[in-house]
Scaffold this motif. Structure first.
Motif, PDB file in Angstrom:
ATOM      1  N   GLY A 104       0.797  -1.218   0.000  1.00 24.84           N
ATOM      2  CA  GLY A 104       0.000   0.000   0.000  1.00 24.84           C
ATOM      3  C   GLY A 104       0.827   1.265   0.000  1.00 24.84           C
ATOM      4  N   TYR A 105       2.140   1.104   0.029  1.00 25.85           N
ATOM      5  CA  TYR A 105       3.061   2.245   0.067  1.00 25.85           C
ATOM      6  C   TYR A 105       4.164   2.000  -0.958  1.00 25.85           C
ATOM      7  CZ  TYR A 105       0.683   3.164   4.464  1.00 25.85           C
ATOM      8  OH  TYR A 105      -0.270   3.396   5.416  1.00 25.85           O
ATOM      9  N   THR A 106       5.408   2.114  -0.506  1.00 26.13           N
ATOM     10  CA  THR A 106       6.531   1.839  -1.381  1.00 26.13           C
ATOM     11  C   THR A 106       6.658   0.333  -1.604  1.00 26.13           C
ATOM     12  OG1 THR A 106       8.043   1.812   0.510  1.00 26.13           O
ATOM     13  CG2 THR A 106       7.751   3.910  -0.632  1.00 26.13           C
ATOM     14  N   LEU A 107       7.595  -0.053  -2.457  1.00 28.92           N
ATOM     15  CA  LEU A 107       7.749  -1.453  -2.823  1.00 28.92           C
ATOM     16  C   LEU A 107       8.211  -2.273  -1.627  1.00 28.92           C
ATOM     17  CD1 LEU A 107       7.685  -3.518  -5.136  1.00 28.92           C
ATOM     18  CD2 LEU A 107      10.082  -2.948  -5.584  1.00 28.92           C
ATOM     19  N   ALA A 108       7.408  -3.258  -1.234  1.00 24.05           N
ATOM     20  CA  ALA A 108       7.739  -4.102  -0.087  1.00 24.05           C
ATOM     21  C   ALA A 108       8.851  -5.066  -0.471  1.00 24.05           C
ATOM     22  CB  ALA A 108       6.498  -4.876   0.357  1.00 24.05           C
ATOM     23  N   GLY A 109       9.848  -5.194   0.412  1.00 21.93           N
ATOM     24  CA  GLY A 109      10.986  -6.049   0.112  1.00 21.93           C
ATOM     25  C   GLY A 109      10.940  -7.408   0.764  1.00 21.93           C
ATOM     26  N   GLY A 110       9.990  -7.637   1.660  1.00 19.67           N
ATOM     27  CA  GLY A 110       9.945  -8.883   2.403  1.00 19.67           C
ATOM     28  C   GLY A 110       9.092  -9.941   1.728  1.00 19.67           C
ATOM     29  N   THR A 111       9.007 -11.079   2.397  1.00 18.62           N
ATOM     30  CA  THR A 111       8.179 -12.183   1.924  1.00 18.62           C
ATOM     31  C   THR A 111       6.900 -12.228   2.740  1.00 18.62           C
ATOM     32  OG1 THR A 111      10.153 -13.453   1.343  1.00 18.62           O
ATOM     33  CG2 THR A 111       8.093 -14.670   1.517  1.00 18.62           C
ATOM     34  N   TRP A 170      -4.089 -17.478  -7.930  1.00 23.56           N
ATOM     35  CA  TRP A 170      -3.565 -16.181  -7.498  1.00 23.56           C
ATOM     36  C   TRP A 170      -4.341 -15.721  -6.271  1.00 23.56           C
ATOM     37  CZ3 TRP A 170      -0.467 -12.041  -9.894  1.00 23.56           C
ATOM     38  CH2 TRP A 170       0.376 -12.514 -10.903  1.00 23.56           C
ATOM     39  N   LEU A 171      -3.596 -15.354  -5.207  1.00 18.91           N
ATOM     40  CA  LEU A 171      -4.199 -14.842  -3.978  1.00 18.91           C
ATOM     41  C   LEU A 171      -3.617 -13.467  -3.678  1.00 18.91           C
ATOM     42  CD1 LEU A 171      -4.347 -18.083  -3.734  1.00 18.91           C
ATOM     43  CD2 LEU A 171      -4.732 -17.647  -1.314  1.00 18.91           C
ATOM     44  N   GLY A 172      -4.470 -12.510  -3.359  1.00 17.97           N
ATOM     45  CA  GLY A 172      -4.018 -11.179  -2.980  1.00 17.97           C
ATOM     46  C   GLY A 172      -3.859 -11.071  -1.481  1.00 17.97           C
ATOM     47  N   THR A 173      -2.869 -10.300  -1.046  1.00 21.92           N
ATOM     48  CA  THR A 173      -2.682 -10.096   0.394  1.00 21.92           C
ATOM     49  C   THR A 173      -2.005  -8.766   0.657  1.00 21.92           C
ATOM     50  OG1 THR A 173      -2.015 -11.212   2.447  1.00 21.92           O
ATOM     51  CG2 THR A 173      -0.389 -11.139   0.693  1.00 21.92           C
ATOM     52  N   GLY A 174      -2.069  -8.357   1.898  1.00 24.32           N
ATOM     53  CA  GLY A 174      -1.430  -7.133   2.370  1.00 24.32           C
ATOM     54  C   GLY A 174      -1.945  -6.867   3.763  1.00 24.32           C
ATOM     55  N   ALA A 175      -1.317  -5.929   4.441  1.00 25.73           N
ATOM     56  CA  ALA A 175      -1.743  -5.600   5.794  1.00 25.73           C
ATOM     57  C   ALA A 175      -1.921  -4.102   5.934  1.00 25.73           C
ATOM     58  CB  ALA A 175      -0.729  -6.115   6.816  1.00 25.73           C
ATOM     59  N   SER A 176      -2.843  -3.707   6.773  1.00 21.74           N
ATOM     60  CA  SER A 176      -3.202  -2.319   6.993  1.00 21.74           C
ATOM     61  C   SER A 176      -3.588  -1.699   5.646  1.00 21.74           C
ATOM     62  CB  SER A 176      -2.073  -1.569   7.685  1.00 21.74           C
ATOM     63  OG  SER A 176      -2.543  -0.353   8.190  1.00 21.74           O
ATOM     64  N   LYS A 177      -2.885  -0.676   5.211  1.00 21.04           N
ATOM     65  CA  LYS A 177      -3.238  -0.075   3.916  1.00 21.04           C
ATOM     66  C   LYS A 177      -3.046  -1.074   2.783  1.00 21.04           C
ATOM     67  CE  LYS A 177      -2.641   4.046   1.073  1.00 21.04           C
ATOM     68  NZ  LYS A 177      -2.124   3.446  -0.169  1.00 21.04           N
ATOM     69  N   GLY A 178      -2.100  -1.996   2.944  1.00 19.73           N
ATOM     70  CA  GLY A 178      -1.940  -3.049   1.947  1.00 19.73           C
ATOM     71  C   GLY A 178      -3.146  -3.961   1.895  1.00 19.73           C
ATOM     72  N   GLY A 179      -3.726  -4.274   3.065  1.00 17.99           N
ATOM     73  CA  GLY A 179      -4.938  -5.079   3.100  1.00 17.99           C
ATOM     74  C   GLY A 179      -6.120  -4.346   2.493  1.00 17.99           C
ATOM     75  N   MET A 180      -6.187  -3.044   2.720  1.00 16.15           N
ATOM     76  CA  MET A 180      -7.232  -2.237   2.096  1.00 16.15           C
ATOM     77  C   MET A 180      -7.076  -2.265   0.578  1.00 16.15           C
ATOM     78  SD  MET A 180      -6.705   0.919   4.733  1.00 16.15           S
ATOM     79  CE  MET A 180      -7.915   2.084   4.137  1.00 16.15           C
ATOM     80  N   THR A 181      -5.839  -2.072   0.122  1.00 14.54           N
ATOM     81  CA  THR A 181      -5.580  -2.024  -1.315  1.00 14.54           C
ATOM     82  C   THR A 181      -5.939  -3.344  -1.989  1.00 14.54           C
ATOM     83  OG1 THR A 181      -3.773  -0.454  -0.882  1.00 14.54           O
ATOM     84  CG2 THR A 181      -3.821  -1.491  -3.043  1.00 14.54           C
ATOM     85  N   ALA A 182      -5.593  -4.459  -1.337  1.00 17.02           N
ATOM     86  CA  ALA A 182      -5.951  -5.777  -1.881  1.00 17.02           C
ATOM     87  C   ALA A 182      -7.471  -5.937  -1.951  1.00 17.02           C
ATOM     88  CB  ALA A 182      -5.336  -6.878  -1.024  1.00 17.02           C
TER      89      ALA A 182
END
Length: 447
Positions: A104-111, A170-182
């Motif tokens: 939901g922000y910059t490019l996430a680098g983690g898994t 294909w499964l979408g995921t994210g947390a906080s704003k990332g979860g909103m975006t998904a």
């Protein structure tokens, strides 16, 4: 919606989304059933119109492709101005499931935790108007294109392009704003993904009604802890004359300025105090309650030093403009909404009664007018028509006070007892964790 803490966790977009689920460890790159060679895959990626492979690295024995993808600034005018959106692809095998991970922000680098759980490929994408995914020139200053719908269209195009390479679920995921975006992606393009797992995704469906947030702060933790936190917050404003100079000295030492956003050190100080209790619960737990000082007995130094370690977070020009978290606040001000708390316990000690809203921390050129229609639409759609959606929240997380309500169409919601903004499936009670994992693996078509 308040979010300085999103910097601290890089929101949960990184923290909760990358939490360990107890997933499987990837097999060796040479295992049977591996997809075509990295060279062949690179060629296939480069044949996608608008796709550029910037570099390839090794990650745990599998290729990690750094990509850029050409996107329209305005998807209603696909042949107009464009920009390059950053993404990565961690590829294991074309027949494995793929996780679309958006922070939901910059490019996430983690898994993402979901990637570990189902041993998936992972596509990570940077949100438009953040960091390197901001249009150049005049188009980059047109914040009217920084919308939920436009980002959903970005992810739709990217997903359809990469589905030509990755053939599994294909499964979408994210947390906080990332979860909103998904969630927004799923609402506007429900055929793209086979399921969505969103962590601690706020849902401010009616920005004029903040009773959910008010109720949270009246019930979270124990009364003793709530009273102690409120007393510290009030005392920070009562002692403004002696504590503001400390704040100003810290700001000078750190090179913090406030002229372009909050305007003055007094406004910046008050804003940081207003956010203090929210941030305490967002990142801390009830186990931190015994550390709260007695507001009346604490010295100025004790009060200020404790606060700096427990939620007193400074909003400065340097992190709030176009290159920082400013794009988030633009979205909050125009579409996502925010928690406009009443702060009844601070009556008589506030100098700036209307400051607690996202336009306060934006440069003038980025400020906007709120419109509820999109988020209200998403809320209704998720509740009535969403399919194969899972939402995971934290009981003691203020961001989880206003939740998505999933439909009855193979969709679920879990609340992690005592958890903050780092809530994850791994922290659920055993029976619920087993149920959630079983559901996700069924969606992904993995054992």
């Amino acid at each position: 919606m308040r979010n300085k803490g999103i910097s601290a966790l890089a929101c949960a977009g990184l923290m909760a989304g990358a939490a360990v689920l107890g997933g499987v460890t990837p097999a060796a790159a040479q295992a049977a059933g591996e997809s075509a060679s990295a060279t062949d895959l690179r060629e296939r990626l480069e044949r996608i119109p608008g796709m550029t492979v910037v570099s390839v690295a090794d990650k745990e024995g599998y290729p990690l492709y750094s990509l850029t993808y050409r996107q329209p600034v305005d998807h209603r005018k696909p042949h107009g101005a464009g920009f390059t959106q950053r993404a990565t692809l961690w590829h294991k095998a074309t027949d494995k499931p793929t996780v679309l991970y958006t922070g939901g922000y910059t490019l996430a680098g983690g898994t993402a935790s979901l990637t570990r759980l189902i041993d998936a490929n992972q596509v990570s994408v940077e949100h438009r108007y953040f960091a390197e995914s901001r249009p150049k020139g005049a188009a980059g200053d047109d914040w009217s294109k920084m919308t939920v719908q436009q980002e959903a269209a970005d992810e739709h195009r990217l997903t359809r392009a990469l589905r030509s390479v990755e053939k599994g679920k294909w499964l979408g995921t994210g947390a906080s704003k990332g979860g909103m975006t998904a969630t927004y992606h799923e609402r506007f393009y429900p055929e793209d993904l086979d399921a969505v797992v969103a962590f601690v995704a706020p849902n401010d469906a009616n920005n004029r009604d903040d009773t959910g947030y008010e109720r949270f702060f009246k019930t979270v933790g124990t009364k003793e802890c709530r009273d102690a936190l409120n007393a510290v917050q009030r005392e920070m404003l009562v002692r403004r004359d002696t504590l503001l100079p400390k704040f100003e000295a810290d700001a000078k030492a750190s090179g913090d300025t406030f002229e372009e956003t909050l305007g003055t050190t007094d406004r910046a100080y008050e804003f940081a105090v207003l956010d203090q209790v929210w941030n305490f619960w967002q990142s801390g737990t009830a186990a931190d309650c015994p550390t709260v000082p007695d507001a009346k007995k604490a010295t100025d130094d004790e009060l200020y030093d404790w606060s700096k370690k427990h939620g007193f977070s400074v909003y400065q020009d340097e992190s709030l403009g176009t290159n920082g978290s400013g794009p988030y606040y633009r979205q909050a001000a125009t579409q996502l909404g925010w928690a406009d708390l009443r702060f009844k316990h601070l009556k008589g000690v506030r100098n700036h009664p209307d400051i607690y809203q996202p336009n306060s921390v934006l440069p003038a050129a980025m400020r906007g007018t709120y419109n509820n229609s999109t988020i209200a639409d998403v809320d209704r759609w998720v509740k009535n028509r969403g399919q194969r959606m899972m939402f995971v929240y934290g009981e003691n997380d203020p961001w989880s006070a206003e939740k998505f309500t999933p439909s009855r169409h193979d969709s679920y919601r879990y609340v992690v007892p005592g958890a903050n903004h780092g809530a994850s499936i791994a922290k659920l009670p055993a029976a619920e964790q087993t149920q959630a994992v079983k559901t996700i693996k069924r969606w992904a078509n993995v054992k």
